[in-house]
Design an enzyme around this catalytic site. Structure first.
Site, PDB file in Angstrom:
ATOM      1  N   TYR A 135       0.827  -1.213   0.000  1.00  0.00           N
ATOM      2  CA  TYR A 135       0.000   0.000   0.000  1.00  0.00           C
ATOM      3  C   TYR A 135       0.858   1.259   0.000  1.00  0.00           C
ATOM      4  O   TYR A 135       0.463   2.275  -0.550  1.00  0.00           O
ATOM      5  CB  TYR A 135      -0.890   0.034   1.244  1.00  0.00           C
ATOM      6  CG  TYR A 135      -2.267  -0.544   1.063  1.00  0.00           C
ATOM      7  CD1 TYR A 135      -2.444  -1.857   0.640  1.00  0.00           C
ATOM      8  CD2 TYR A 135      -3.398   0.216   1.330  1.00  0.00           C
ATOM      9  CE1 TYR A 135      -3.702  -2.392   0.499  1.00  0.00           C
ATOM     10  CE2 TYR A 135      -4.672  -0.313   1.187  1.00  0.00           C
ATOM     11  CZ  TYR A 135      -4.819  -1.623   0.771  1.00  0.00           C
ATOM     12  OH  TYR A 135      -6.080  -2.132   0.641  1.00  0.00           O
ATOM     13  N   LYS A 199       2.738 -15.231   2.935  1.00  0.00           N
ATOM     14  CA  LYS A 199       2.969 -15.902   1.654  1.00  0.00           C
ATOM     15  C   LYS A 199       4.473 -16.157   1.582  1.00  0.00           C
ATOM     16  O   LYS A 199       5.164 -15.784   0.612  1.00  0.00           O
ATOM     17  CB  LYS A 199       2.462 -15.020   0.500  1.00  0.00           C
ATOM     18  CG  LYS A 199       2.374 -15.712  -0.857  1.00  0.00           C
ATOM     19  CD  LYS A 199       1.264 -16.757  -0.954  1.00  0.00           C
ATOM     20  CE  LYS A 199       1.401 -17.541  -2.251  1.00  0.00           C
ATOM     21  NZ  LYS A 199       0.450 -18.673  -2.342  1.00  0.00           N
ATOM     22  N   ASP A 231      -3.549 -18.062   0.794  1.00  0.00           N
ATOM     23  CA  ASP A 231      -4.560 -18.759  -0.021  1.00  0.00           C
ATOM     24  C   ASP A 231      -5.293 -19.792   0.822  1.00  0.00           C
ATOM     25  O   ASP A 231      -6.521 -19.909   0.777  1.00  0.00           O
ATOM     26  CB  ASP A 231      -3.919 -19.386  -1.279  1.00  0.00           C
ATOM     27  CG  ASP A 231      -2.650 -20.179  -1.005  1.00  0.00           C
ATOM     28  OD1 ASP A 231      -2.128 -20.139   0.130  1.00  0.00           O
ATOM     29  OD2 ASP A 231      -2.179 -20.864  -1.941  1.00  0.00           O
ATOM     30  N   ASP A 255      -6.691  -6.561   4.092  1.00  0.00           N
ATOM     31  CA  ASP A 255      -7.794  -5.880   3.403  1.00  0.00           C
ATOM     32  C   ASP A 255      -8.757  -6.923   2.840  1.00  0.00           C
ATOM     33  O   ASP A 255      -9.970  -6.836   3.010  1.00  0.00           O
ATOM     34  CB  ASP A 255      -7.220  -5.003   2.282  1.00  0.00           C
ATOM     35  CG  ASP A 255      -8.314  -4.299   1.487  1.00  0.00           C
ATOM     36  OD1 ASP A 255      -9.227  -3.733   2.125  1.00  0.00           O
ATOM     37  OD2 ASP A 255      -8.248  -4.315   0.242  1.00  0.00           O
ATOM     38  N   ASP A 259     -12.731  -8.435   4.557  1.00  0.00           N
ATOM     39  CA  ASP A 259     -14.021  -8.402   3.857  1.00  0.00           C
ATOM     40  C   ASP A 259     -14.637  -9.800   3.818  1.00  0.00           C
ATOM     41  O   ASP A 259     -15.840  -9.979   3.985  1.00  0.00           O
ATOM     42  CB  ASP A 259     -13.866  -7.905   2.406  1.00  0.00           C
ATOM     43  CG  ASP A 259     -14.022  -6.391   2.282  1.00  0.00           C
ATOM     44  OD1 ASP A 259     -13.749  -5.687   3.271  1.00  0.00           O
ATOM     45  OD2 ASP A 259     -14.407  -5.925   1.193  1.00  0.00           O
TER      46      ASP A 259
HETATM   47  C1  IPM Z   1     -10.487  -0.661   3.881  1.00  0.00           C
HETATM   48  C2  IPM Z   1     -10.718  -0.041   2.535  1.00  0.00           C
HETATM   49  C3  IPM Z   1      -9.534   0.852   2.177  1.00  0.00           C
HETATM   50  C4  IPM Z   1      -8.309  -0.023   2.102  1.00  0.00           C
HETATM   51  C5  IPM Z   1      -9.691   1.695   0.901  1.00  0.00           C
HETATM   52  C6  IPM Z   1     -10.935   2.573   0.964  1.00  0.00           C
HETATM   53  C7  IPM Z   1      -8.482   2.539   0.633  1.00  0.00           C
HETATM   54  O1  IPM Z   1     -10.939  -1.033   1.581  1.00  0.00           O
HETATM   55  O2  IPM Z   1     -10.351   0.090   4.860  1.00  0.00           O
HETATM   56  O3  IPM Z   1     -10.451  -1.892   3.963  1.00  0.00           O
HETATM   57  O4  IPM Z   1      -8.018  -0.624   1.064  1.00  0.00           O
HETATM   58  O5  IPM Z   1      -7.619  -0.131   3.120  1.00  0.00           O
HETATM   59 MG    MG Z   2     -11.082  -2.988   2.384  1.00  0.00          MG
END
Ligand code: IPM
Ligand code: MG
Length: 374
Positions: A135, A199, A231, A255, A259
């Site tokens: 990042y 990884k 993975d 990240d 999710d």
């Molecule tokens: C998160 C989001 C952010 C990230 C974006 C909005 C930059 O997806 O906080 O998970 O990738 O960290």
């Molecule tokens: Mg995110």
């Protein structure tokens, strides 16, 4: 206590509004100041993270953040895109430790994308390193390739990197969290466990990651450490998610996996997060985004933001009792059957953003939770 309130874009303002009402309902003494951030700040002031917003965030004890991003800004040069606001805040404030608890609330078991028997009682803490990795690694950019498969053509590149101290400090956060969870009765009778996701089989960056995790672990013999390739971790999260306790990983993998973990709990609209520096200052935000498609419709789920406010009270403002009150109130409204559309299922009461906020406030102030069957 001074709280900086940064609602941002899309559904940000609606959900933050409800969280602020909940904070007021607790009758705590705090000062707050609101500022623009993200696309909203770009439109009003020409930059997604204006100097005044950054200064406010720096001066505050904690930051309550909504969400940033809107498709209409996707064509802007990268430095002006709304996402740069949250990345800039993380970087400038040194918020390296991102805590993303994935908790499956009992009444929401049906809303999970997995079978109830896989997610009942699910309680994972994902700890994502937040200021390093690909990042922020330099160099990055576009150029004409001088080697590779197609020399002479356009290529783009990013740099994945972690230094030893960056890995050490996030490892300590993870082991300490696992220890605390075990002391609080975590995985019934078991030791706290840290699953380090990497990884190392392919990437130098994550071989160093693994080496450092092993070294730091020597200071935490009471905590179990396991290593898992990313993975495999993505697979195990949907195969047997309850085997995890604390998961620690880098910025990019974290990240993605957070999710995925969110969906196990029923809705991404339920998950709060804390982003902490080394001194308990933090930024608190729901892990979902700005959802411009439903902005302004009054249907967004404010619970992730309300639960983020609870984390803020717990981690930055030393108000654990108030945090408990919010979390119990959220349990109560879910038990009472109130559901925003993202977590609605047959037989429950569908409510909007505002009504959900009203219900949490009612539960906190000891009033009857309004039932608004539609
Ligand atoms: C998160 C989001 C952010 C990230 C974006 C909005 C930059 O997806 O906080 O998970 O990738 O960290
Ligand atoms: Mg995110």
């Amino acid at each position: 206590m001074k709280i900086a309130i940064l609602p941002g874009d899309g559904i940000g303002p609606e959900i933050v509004h409800e969280a602020v009402r909940v904070l007021h309902a607790l009758e705590l003494a705090f000062e707050s100041e609101t500022a623009l951030v993200g696309g909203a700040a770009y439109e009003a002031q020409g930059h997604p993270l204006p100097g005044a917003t950054l200064a406010l965030a720096q001066a505050a004890d904690a930051i309550l953040f909504g969400a940033v991003g809107d498709w209409k800004h996707d064509q802007l040069e990268r430095a002006l895109r709304p996402e740069q606001a949250i990345l800039g805040l993380r970087k400038h404030l040194g918020l390296f430790a991102n805590l993303r608890p994935a908790l499956c609330h009992a009444p929401l078991v049906q809303a999970s994308s997995l079978k109830p028997e896989l997610v009942t009682g699910l309680d994972i803490l994902i700890i994502r390193e937040l200021t390093g990795d690909i990042y922020f690694g330099q160099p990055r950019g576009r150029r004409t390739a001088v080697d590779g498969h197609f020399p002479g053509t356009e290529e783009a590149f990013d740099t994945m990197r972690y230094s030893r101290p960056e890995i050490e400090r996030i490892a300590h956060v993870a082991f300490q969290a696992a220890r605390k969870r075990a002391a609080a009765g975590g995985r019934a009778g078991a030791r706290g466990k840290v699953t380090s996701v990497d990884k190392a089989n392919v990437l130098e960056t994550f071989q160093l990651w693994r080496d450092v995790l092993v070294e730091v672990h020597a200071q935490y013999p009471d905590v179990e450490l396991e290593h898992m390739y990313v993975d495999n971790a993505a697979m195990q999260l949907v195969r047997a998610p309850r085997k995890f306790d604390v998961v620690v990983t880098g910025n990019l993998f974290g990240d993605i996996l957070s999710d995925e973990a969110a969906m196990l709990t029923g809705s991404i609209g339920m998950l709060p997060s804390a982003s902490l520096d080394g001194n308990s200052k933090g930024l608190y935000e729901p892990i979902h985004g700005s959802a411009p498609d439903i902005a302004g419709k009054g249907v967004a789920n404010p619970l992730a933001t309300i639960l983020s406010a609870a984390m803020m009270l717990r981690y930055s403002l030393d108000q654990a009792d108030a945090a408990d009150r919010i979390e119990s109130a959220v349990q109560a409204v879910l038990a009472a059957g109130l559901r925003t559309p993202d977590i609605w299922s047959e037989g429950t009461n569908k409510v909007g953003t505002r009504e959900m906020g009203d219900a949490v406030v009612a539960a906190i102030t000891g009033k009857t939770i309004p039932s608004t069957r539609r």
